[in-house]
Design a protein around this motif. Structure first.
Motif: not given
Lengths: 255, 634
Positions: A167-177, A200-204
């Motif tokens: 389960l991944a919760d916004e894993p890229t939320g705090a990362l640069d592109s 994976m939950v994401t809004h991206d």
């Protein structure tokens, strides 16, 4: 294909000072082995609530959740902890690494809790570290490495015990592109090569475009679903983007 | 809304944050008030023979307790402000002026301090009653005490804590000026550095501690002060380096043992200790050393108190004893003694004593204050000795030929010298050799105190030139409580200028000084244990708040609550157990220096250790409970 997760008629109502707020309303979800599923939805749509329910750290008001055939509502607290340890792996937005442990120790923590023997443990850690490209930083502490490396460490920790579902919760939320792309490539790789099942939950939309299937939820219900099928990532990304205005809310804030 | 309103709202809203600070302040007030109010309790005044001394000792000891209490309050204050940095940062963001924030914190601290002071004094008045009863029990005169408010103690406590409130309030006001603004928004630094291991320091630590052992067990020097000085130097630096380096090395060694280190929760527990140890080194060192000192002081007080009766028995084995030279006085004494129906006479014995001069220049060691060539010596006959032994219930046997003598160990002989085999010459050229030293006195002490027991035939021969004088002695039942009769006899004898001594007077003098010592040492000990225990406790709480996220992560990845509790229990045990063990080890060493011939692990020492361990155990349980509550609840 084996069914990994099966959620039926999920309802979650929060009560706050006598006001009821329905976060999830009769939601259904099924995930099969080897899938890479994205969940998207505007703020307040219930995606975080859903993740918490699936992660067994919160209980639904009504409904049924079965993970690898186990009805998790029937488990008591200690059984739940053990279940999480064996069947689930977590990747959080803010990494949640232990600063006192080295990268290697962070990764092998779930194995240590299982009291696995040392050589087997180290072998597994090295293998997963190679896969995620963090072999060279194994002896460092989390405060000495970059955000992307931290998130890959967290992903390694989530996978090392070979759980049924990650389960991944916004894993890229705090990362640069750049770091985000690297991480998503890694996730895609382990999904395809090692047949690891990922939710994976994401809004991206960019992150979502790496999934094989994206489920959109709105007001606590499934709104629609997109399957990548034979499309290229770019085409799939465009399709995801197209759904967002219909979905409403403020989801299309990053590309 | 005025500043004052915000302050009031703050106090109401953050109640549990303030509660601990309030409680620690209040407990300090209770302890201090109780302590100083002892100076002013009429019941103690009436019950003790040496109240003025007691009063001045309490007054002096109260300075020491101010020190402890001051350090403790300072520490809890800094804990409190640390917890609130974020809140202060929020005020800054809201655009409240620095001066206003300063004022807010200032008033808040004053309100908090004053209410703690008031509550502390009220509760202190209740507690002091309990403590007075305890003291009187130790002084062997238990009684019920009515509630009593001591005005002097209130003023004194008010002054001391008023100063502390003022100081901490100023400190609170300065908080916003003391730090750069950015500090209020930064989270506490997470990963403290892992200390470097240093082999030379480790070796040095062992060498120093070994030296401190050697100084005690193989003394090269005779001076206790020098030994104690060297011991302290070696121990303090050795202990510091022990925490600094040896413990670190030990844990790193454990980390190398992977099958053990990687097993279950060991991984987390050990790395935690390792990361926290640098910040804890000084604290642990200080607490270990102070524990050692407190424990030693407590053993000594306890020992002294416990040996009071023995001491009094040694000093004055008979309930009443006087020199008889006047028939009328004999009658008077007899009448007074027999009037006391609560203390019936067990035995009455007349002891003839010859007093003559002798030459002890052949002695290897001459007890302090004895003229060598012409020492006054008192002589008892062997048959009198047996009578006395029977009266006092002793089972000692004595076989003396004509030129042999037994010597009662002089009171002023601190060196435990050996007299056996040594010779002395009595006036009239009788040479006697000492064949036995009687360790316990069999006759009430008086100057001069060199007593010999000689064979009956020798006594008879000596009697011809020296007319013996007569000691009349009484033993009565329950001699510990013969206050009235003892005082009556003493004043009677003082009128007639007759030498009279009583067991009771000696017993009281001893028990009062020892009882007061024990009480004060015990009291200071308790203040100290409570202060250090609370400091460790606060430190643990601080770490708990810092580590909360870490434990939440562990919960999420599937560590059970029970496993987390075990980690916490282990980790906390380390912080409490280490200074305790090292403190106990050090204290037995100091004890060995102070009582070179005493057994180390007597009942008293063990009891003191048990009490200490017990109190620390309570703190330990409390710490684990609170820590667990902070990090291990949803």
């Amino acid at each position: 294909m084996e069914t990994i997760l099966e959620a039926k008629h999920l309802k979650k109502v929060y009560y706050n000072n006598g006001n009821a707020f329905q976060a999830l309303d009769d939601l259904e979800l099924t995930i099969h082995e080897g899938e890479f599923v994205g969940i998207m939805g505007p703020s307040g749509s219930g995606k975080t609530t859903l993740l918490h329910l699936l992660a067994t750290i919160d209980e639904p008001t009504s409904g049924e959740i079965k993970i690898v055939g186990t009805d998790i509502m029937q488990l008591n607290e200690d059984q739940l902890s053990n279940f999480r340890r064996k069947q689930l792996g977590f990747v959080f937005q803010d990494y949640n690494l232990l600063d006192t442990l080295t990268v290697k120790e962070n990764i092998l923590l779930p194995l240590a809790l299982e009291k696995m023997n040392v050589s087997k443990m180290e072998h597994r850690v090295e293998k997963i570290a190679d896969r995620l490209g963090i072999r060279s930083i194994l002896e460092k502490h989390p405060y000495q490495i970059s955000g992307g490396q931290k998130q890959r460490t967290a992903a390694a920790r989530a996978m090392v015990a070979r759980p049924s579902l990650i389960l991944a919760d916004e894993p890229t939320g705090a990362l640069d592109s750049k770091s985000a792309t690297d991480l998503l490539e890694s996730l895609k790789e382990v999904n395809e090569l090692d047949k690891v099942t990922i939710l994976m939950v994401t809004h991206d939309a960019f992150a979502a475009s790496y999934c094989k299937r994206v489920i959109f939820i709105k007001d606590g219900r499934t709104f629609t679903e997109l399957v990548k099928g034979g499309q290229s990532r770019k085409e799939f990304f465009q399709n995801v983007i197209d759904v967002l205005p219909v979905l409403g809310g403020n989801t299309h804030d990053s590309v | 809304m005025t500043v004052f309103d915000i302050v009031k709202k703050n106090l109401k809203g953050n109640i549990q944050n303030y509660l601990f600070y309030f409680l620690s302040f209040m407990i300090s007030v209770i302890v201090f008030y109780t302590f100083v109010s002892l100076q002013d309790v009429p019941e103690i005044q009436v019950r003790t023979e040496s109240f003025e001394i007691l009063r001045s000792i309490i007054f002096q000891a109260s300075f020491l307790s101010v020190l402890f209490v001051g350090v403790f309050i300072w520490y809890s204050n800094s804990f409190f402000t640390k917890r609130r940095k974020k809140e202060v940062g929020l005020y800054v963001l809201l655009g409240i002026r620095k001066k206003t924030i300063g004022k807010m914190l200032f008033y808040e601290n004053i309100i908090l301090g004053l209410s703690a002071l008031l509550a502390g004094i009220l509760l202190g008045a209740l507690f002091s009653r309990l403590f007075v009863m305890l003291l009187l029990k130790l002084l062997d005169s238990p009684m019920n005490i009515p509630f009593h408010l001591s005005f002097d103690a209130i003023i004194y406590t008010g002054m001391v804590f008023g100063c502390m409130i003022a100081l901490t309030s100023i400190q609170a006001y300065r908080l916003i000026y003391r730090f750069k603004l950015i500090v209020f928004f930064q989270a506490e630094k997470q990963g403290e550095q892992v200390p470097e291991t240093s082999v030379p320091y480790t070796i040095l630590s062992f060498v120093l501690l070994a030296c401190s052992f050697l100084v005690v067990y193989r003394p090269i020097l005779d001076e206790p002060i020098v030994i104690l000085g060297l011991f302290s130097l070696f121990t303090i630096t050795g202990t510091y380096l022990l925490y600094r380096s040896v413990i670190v090395l030990l844990i790193k060694e454990i980390q190398r043992n992977k099958p053990y280190y990687y097993k279950g929760t060991n991984l987390i527990g050990f790395t935690h200790i390792l990361h926290r140890i640098q910040g804890n080194t000084q604290l642990l060192t200080i607490i270990s050393l102070l524990s050692a000192v407190t424990l030693t002081a407590f053993y000594m007080g306890y020992n002294e108190y416990d040996s009071v009766k023995k001491k009094a028995m040694n000093y004055a084995p008979f309930s009443y004893q006087y020199t008889s030279n006047n028939k009328a006085f004999d009658q008077q004494v007899k009448k007074v003694v027999e009037q006391d129906k609560q203390h019936p006479v067990l035995t009455q014995l007349d002891i003839p004593v010859i007093q003559m001069n002798g030459d002890i220049s052949a002695f290897e060691y001459i007890p302090y204050g004895y003229p060598v060539n012409k020492t006054t010596i008192r002589i008892l006959s062997c048959s009198t000795f047996y009578q006395i032994a029977k009266a006092l219930g002793k089972k000692e046997t004595l076989h003396l030929t004509k030129d042999q003598a037994a010597m009662i160990r002089p009171y002023l002989d601190y060196m435990n010298s050996n007299y056996i085999g040594q010779k002395l010459i009595l006036q009239g050229n009788h040479t006697l050799s000492i064949v036995k030293t009687l360790e316990e006195r069999i006759i009430n002490w008086s100057e001069p105190d060199l007593y010999l027991v000689v064979s009956d035939s020798m006594f008879k021969e000596l009697k011809e030139q020296n007319e013996p004088f007569l000691y009349k002695t009484y033993r009565v039942k329950d001699q510990e409580a013969t206050r009235t009769t003892s005082n009556q006899l003493l004043s009677l004898a003082a009128d007639k200028k007759i030498e009279l001594s009583t067991f009771y007077r000696n017993y009281r003098m001893n028990i009062e000084s020892a009882g007061v010592d024990l009480f004060l040492l015990g009291f200071l000990g308790i203040i100290f244990i409570v202060a250090t225990g609370s400091i460790i406790y606060l430190k643990q709480l601080m770490e708990a708040y810092l580590d909360r996220d870490c434990y939440h992560t562990l919960r999420k990845i599937g560590t059970t609550k029970r496993e987390i509790t075990i980690i916490i229990a282990k980790q906390t045990l380390f912080v409490y157990l280490l200074p305790l063990v090292i403190g106990i080890l050090h204290s037995t060493m100091i004890y060995t220096i102070l009582y070179p011939r005493g057994e180390v692990f007597t009942m008293n020492v063990l009891t003191s250790i048990m009490a200490y361990v017990f109190i620390y155990f309570l703190y330990y349980v409390l710490s684990v409970y609170s820590y667990n509550k902070i990090v291990n609840s949803r």
